[in-house]
Write a protein that holds these residues in place. Structure first.
Motif: not given
Length: 332
Positions: A101-109, A185-191, A252-262
């Protein structure tokens, strides 16, 4: 616990030093400490390093390490609390759909609405996406009468697939020139970590993490069962909903800045629980070890394919998948 916290903090400091010293350009520990001390107390150390190395350490690697600490700690806390209110050791923000859900919102933005609120746009829509995913999981669980903990997790997995399909549709409909960055970004990263961005995850982590820790007694009761928690005066339904909302905000906030990290929220709390079951200890120690784990995962992601950065979500997914298989075997 004090000894463990001291050892953990020492390991955290060493992990930060390692994280800022390795990469495409290696930097000695002497230079790392010199730059850090000189930034904190200007003029105390005579610079013996180049301006380029100083910028790499201070402007790129240190913000990245601090973001790794916050994301690892936040996801671990969320996983620990979700495992309590669902009474399922497999509960995790990635597995039950909150991250999707966080990824969906971030991609939308990022691809469609634009940054209409500045830097707050992506975290806000990511939180709303995570909150929407949480409410959707609860709604679907009630609709399908999936009241058991195992079926609640399965409901979250189903919702996660639906939301990821929605995110992929948004990517498909967007400008192809912008989709490459979002897919990475969706693969997860901190760059993308920057000093200006660190305030938002820090504030959310401190306030929400404190809120959860102050209710450690509630989580201890919830792990025993709803009936026990009710006899102790806990409003089970409202407390579970509050936990989901707070978890959605952190995720949601963590996903917004780092992508999806499972899998961070699955592995770390489960391992810590083997030693400390009391949530007064479990929450802070999970946060500490989650921070260390993600820092080390970031080091691996930056050294395996130098000078390229492998998305950190690949590393955590690989380790987490193996851990998940082991966990399923242990739970037979």
């Amino acid at each position: 616990m004090l000894q463990i916290c001291c050892v953990g903090l020492a390991a955290l400091v060493l992990s930060v030093c390692l994280a800022v010293s390795v990469g495409a350009v290696s930097v000695s520990m002497e230079t790392v400490w010199g730059v850090l001390v000189n930034k904190l107390v200007p003029g105390l150390v005579e610079p013996s390093w180049s301006l380029g190395r100083e910028n790499i350490l201070w402007q790129i690697r240190l913000p990245r390490a601090l973001l790794a600490i916050m994301v690892g700690a936040g996801l671990s806390i969320v996983g620990a609390c979700l495992q309590s209110v669902t009474r399922n050791p497999l509960a995790d923000p990635h597995l039950i759909g909150i991250s999707a859900g966080g990824a969906f919102g971030a991609v939308l933005a990022l691809l469609h609405t634009g940054l209409f609120l500045g830097l707050l746009t992506v975290p806000l829509l990511a939180f709303l996406g995570s909150l929407g995913a949480t409410l959707l999981v609860i709604g679907v669980a009630k609709f399908t009468s999936a009241t058991s903990a195992d079926r609640l997790v399965l409901t979250g997995v189903a919702v996660s697939f639906v939301l990821m399909a929605g995110a992929n549709i948004l990517i498909f409909l967007a400008d192809p020139r912008a989709t490459h960055t979002v897919v990475y970004w969706m693969l997860g990263g901190l760059g993308l970590a920057q000093w200006a961005h660190l305030l938002y995850p820090l504030v959310v982590l401190l306030f929400c993490g404190t809120w959860l820790w102050l209710r450690a007694g509630h989580f201890n009761a919830m792990t025993i069962g709803d009936e026990t928690a009710t006899t102790l005066g806990i409003s089970v339904a409202s407390f579970r909903l509050e936990t989901f909302v707070i978890s959605a905000l952190i995720t949601g906030v963590m996903v917004a800045f780092s992508g999806m990290i499972g899998f961070v929220g699955l592995m770390v709390p489960h391992i810590v629980r083997l030693l400390w079951g009391d949530y007064r200890r479990l929450i802070p120690i999970s946060a500490l070890f989650g921070a260390i784990f993600l820092l080390l995962a970031d080091v691996v992601s930056r050294t395996l394919m130098k000078p390229e950065d492998m998305p950190i979500g690949i590393i955590t997914g690989l380790v987490g998948g193996i851990f998940f298989i082991w966990l399923l075997r242990e739970k037979r």
